[in-house]
Design an enzyme around this catalytic site. Structure first.
Site, PDB file in Angstrom:
ATOM      1  N   HIS A 155      27.667  53.844  76.612  1.00  0.00           N
ATOM      2  CA  HIS A 155      27.426  55.092  75.718  1.00  0.00           C
ATOM      3  C   HIS A 155      27.415  56.412  76.856  1.00  0.00           C
ATOM      4  CE1 HIS A 155      25.966  52.592  72.047  1.00  0.00           C
ATOM      5  NE2 HIS A 155      27.137  53.126  71.837  1.00  0.00           N
TER       6      HIS A 155
ATOM      7  N   CYS B  53      49.888  49.493  72.526  1.00  0.00           N
ATOM      8  CA  CYS B  53      48.566  50.263  72.246  1.00  0.00           C
ATOM      9  C   CYS B  53      47.450  49.838  73.067  1.00  0.00           C
ATOM     10  CB  CYS B  53      47.931  50.072  70.847  1.00  0.00           C
ATOM     11  SG  CYS B  53      47.961  48.562  70.038  1.00  0.00           S
TER      12      CYS B  53
HETATM   13  C1  PEP Z   1      44.765  45.320  73.157  1.00  0.00           C
HETATM   14  O1  PEP Z   1      44.306  44.065  73.324  1.00  0.00           O
HETATM   15  O2  PEP Z   1      45.711  45.902  73.992  1.00  0.00           O
HETATM   16  C2  PEP Z   1      44.152  46.173  72.131  1.00  0.00           C
HETATM   17  C3  PEP Z   1      44.809  47.415  71.959  1.00  0.00           C
HETATM   18  O3  PEP Z   1      43.062  45.553  71.506  1.00  0.00           O
HETATM   19  P1  PEP Z   1      41.718  45.743  71.826  1.00  0.00           P
HETATM   20  O4  PEP Z   1      41.845  46.711  73.261  1.00  0.00           O
HETATM   21  O5  PEP Z   1      41.093  46.427  70.994  1.00  0.00           O
HETATM   22  O6  PEP Z   1      41.551  44.258  72.151  1.00  0.00           O
END
Ligand code: PEP
Ligand code: MG
Length: 579
Positions: free
Chosen positions: A196, A510
């Site tokens: 945080h 992502c």
């Molecule tokens: C990932 O695993 O790359 C992803 C985007 O999901 P998280 O980071 O939320 O596990």
């Protein structure tokens, strides 16, 4: 006192440059009272602890009242989280029980319970939740300080004008106050970019380097410090050469900032005119607002599990609906990808989901597996999403998919829920694309089949890398193994991108590599045109894309895929930066 120049390194938690004099705070180590507590003294000791809790609660409440402005929201959530710890019987009753049963003095009982809870946090494999250990320590420090003062008023802290705080960790609310009184930067021996404190530092645009191991041994009060939190570098007691270099860095950063402010946010396009979509990963409405300001093409990943954390009860369907709807409305016509719950037993600790702790949570009941077992929670979430779909373009994304059947089953459930929601007179969009995250090696290997059942794919490279390389993404001991520049990861990623291309399905990446300009040429070379990242990374990635030619990158793809080892791969990737 030494006057020798020293260099230190740490992890980037909030980017930026700062120059200032050190304000050193050694950790408020709990000085435990060890002398035995006679049984006649127990009631008084319990009372003393309860008084300290009351003081800590009152301090938090008065902090809550004092914060205002843009940061108030982040901070008030954090203050609430701290207040929850103070009200949590697992914490408070346990301390009282230790005083009563083991005849411990309040500080000793507090320390013992803190150590027990801290060990539990250590075992958690989720960086966000593990960083909550910091919260626990901040609360314990507050109660401890109240015990030590025994009812006296806290000392007023001197102004932090022109200073850089050097400490083990600092509570977010305290950081915000110090920033108000002129603090320029932060160096912590512990903490993490997921804490945080880091979130608040980023909100304050306060440069912050964490994990700077020997800072407290090397830095003395009043020392001059150059903090380059863009790279996690710190120079203590700098010489003239350091100062000149630092001024050059500052000038360059200022030049880039001004240039960016002048550039109208435009679509990302490579030098040879290939359009690239840049989406954001979001957890809350503030990130969505930042995404709009930064000109994002949409939300590529909305991590809905954050709605389920830091609370005692599950969010209701209505509450979820409002959160999803607000995100969709805020994006004003740009698509929002809502990922269904990615909580497993590990991430459920302290939250409203009562689940058994798992021995190996990364391989446990996570993501879609959890949702398909806990149908009531999943259906409430799907219904909320379906209701929100009436407010703008929205997609549903399933996390931790490892087999085609999971996508099929989820689609059937979505159809049933859509019927029900429509029957209850809520409008539902006609088309809601359903996507699968590719973050488990099995899913990557059968991604051609998954692509036939899903409308789009999203590569979760953070998890995919950890499972392919058998290296825990949160374990510093295997950080060198957790390296996306590994031929195995590269080839698997290409397989997935190619399968999506052949199936004519949109695909994005992502994980963190999508927001790191070092990997931009590599991802473009492998054929990616949709990236999703933290909003702060958008400008850098957009600029990197603009300087590259996709045609010449693609010509090097085969060399990438045939690189025999990491070193060869790294060499090709670095040379691509000028393609
Ligand atoms: C990932 O695993 O790359 C992803 C985007 O999901 P998280 O980071 O939320 O596990
Ligand atoms: Mg993931």
């Amino acid at each position: 006192m030494t006057t020798q120049r020293a260099e230190l390194e740490g992890t980037v938690a909030a980017k930026g440059l700062a120059f200032g004099s050190a304000r050193v705070v050694y950790s408020a180590k709990i000085d435990v009272e060890t002398e035995p507590l006679p049984s006649a003294g127990i009631p008084n000791e319990v009372k003393r602890f309860e008084e300290a809790l009351k003081t800590a609660r009152a301090e938090l409440a008065s902090l809550s009242d004092r914060v205002s402005g843009a940061l108030a929201r982040d901070l008030s959530e954090i203050i609430d989280a701290h207040a929850m710890i103070l009200d949590d019987p697992e914490f408070t009753d346990a301390v009282v029980a230790l005083i009563r049963k083991d005849s411990l003095r309040a500080t000793a009982a507090l320390k013992r319970q803190r150590d027990l809870l801290a060990t539990m946090f250590e075992g958690i494999d989720d960086p966000y939740l593990r960083a909550r250990r910091d919260d626990l320590d901040h609360v314990v420090a507050r109660v401890y300080a109240a015990l030590a003062r025994g009812g006296a008023e806290p000392e007023r802290k001197p102004s932090a004008e022109g200073q850089i705080l050097v400490c083990e960790t600092v509570a977010p609310a305290e950081l915000a106050q110090l920033a108000e009184s002129g603090l320029r930067g932060l160096v912590c021996t512990a903490s993490s970019p997921y804490s945080h404190t880091a979130i608040v530092a980023r909100g304050l645009r306060l440069p912050f380097a964490c994990g700077v191991k020997h800072a407290l041994a090397v830095v003395h009060e009043g020392d001059s410090i150059l903090l380059d939190a863009d790279h996690g570098r710190i120079v203590v007691r700098p010489d003239n050469i350091d100062q000149t270099r630092f001024r050059t860095l500052q000038k360059e950063a200022e030049r880039v900032r001004r240039q960016r402010a002048r550039i109208k946010v435009t679509d990302a396009r490579t030098r040879d005119g290939v359009s690239v979509k840049l989406h954001v990963n979001a957890e809350n409405p503030d990130v969505i607002a930042a995404a709009r300001r930064a000109g994002a093409d949409g939300v590529g990943l909305f991590r809905t599990e954050f709605l389920f954390m830091k609370r005692r009860e599950l969010p209701t369907e209505d509450e979820q609906f409002r959160a999803y709807r607000d995100a969709i409305v805020a994006m004003a016509g740009r698509p929002v990808t809502l990922r269904t719950l990615d909580l497993g037993a590990d991430k459920a600790v302290g939250g409203p989901l009562e689940m058994a702790l798992e021995e190996n949570p990364a391989l446990g009941l996570r993501g879609i597996r959890h949702s398909l077992v806990h149908r009531d929670i999943f259906t409430a979430q799907l219904r909320a999403m379906l209701r929100a779909s009436a407010y703008g373009p929205m997609r549903i994304l399933l996390p931790m998919v490892s087999a085609v059947e999971e996508v099929r089953e989820a689609r059937e459930l979505i159809e049933v829920c859509s019927e029900e929601v429509r029957r209850s007179r809520h409008p539902v969009a006609d088309e809601i694309p359903l996507g699968a995250m590719i973050e488990v090696p099995a899913a990557a290997l059968v991604s051609a089949d998954i692509a036939r059942h899903a409308d789009f794919l999203a590569v979760g490279s953070n998890d995919l890398a950890q499972y392919v390389l058998a290296a825990d993404r949160n374990n510093a001991a295997v950080a060198a193994n957790y390296d996306p520049l590994h031929p195995a990861f590269m080839r698997l990623l290409f397989l997935v991108l190619d399968n999506a291309r052949q199936a004519k399905r949109p695909i994005s990446v992502c994980g963190e590599i999508a927001g790191d300009p070092r990997y931009t040429p590599l991802l473009l070379a492998l054929g990616l045109t949709e990236f999703s990242m933290h909003p702060n990374a958008l400008a850098d990635v957009r600029e990197t894309v603009g300087g590259l030619s996709r045609k010449s990158l693609k010509a090097r793809a085969s060399r990438l895929l045939h690189a025999p080892d990491r070193a060869a791969l790294a060499e090709i990737v670095d040379a691509m930066a000028s393609a």
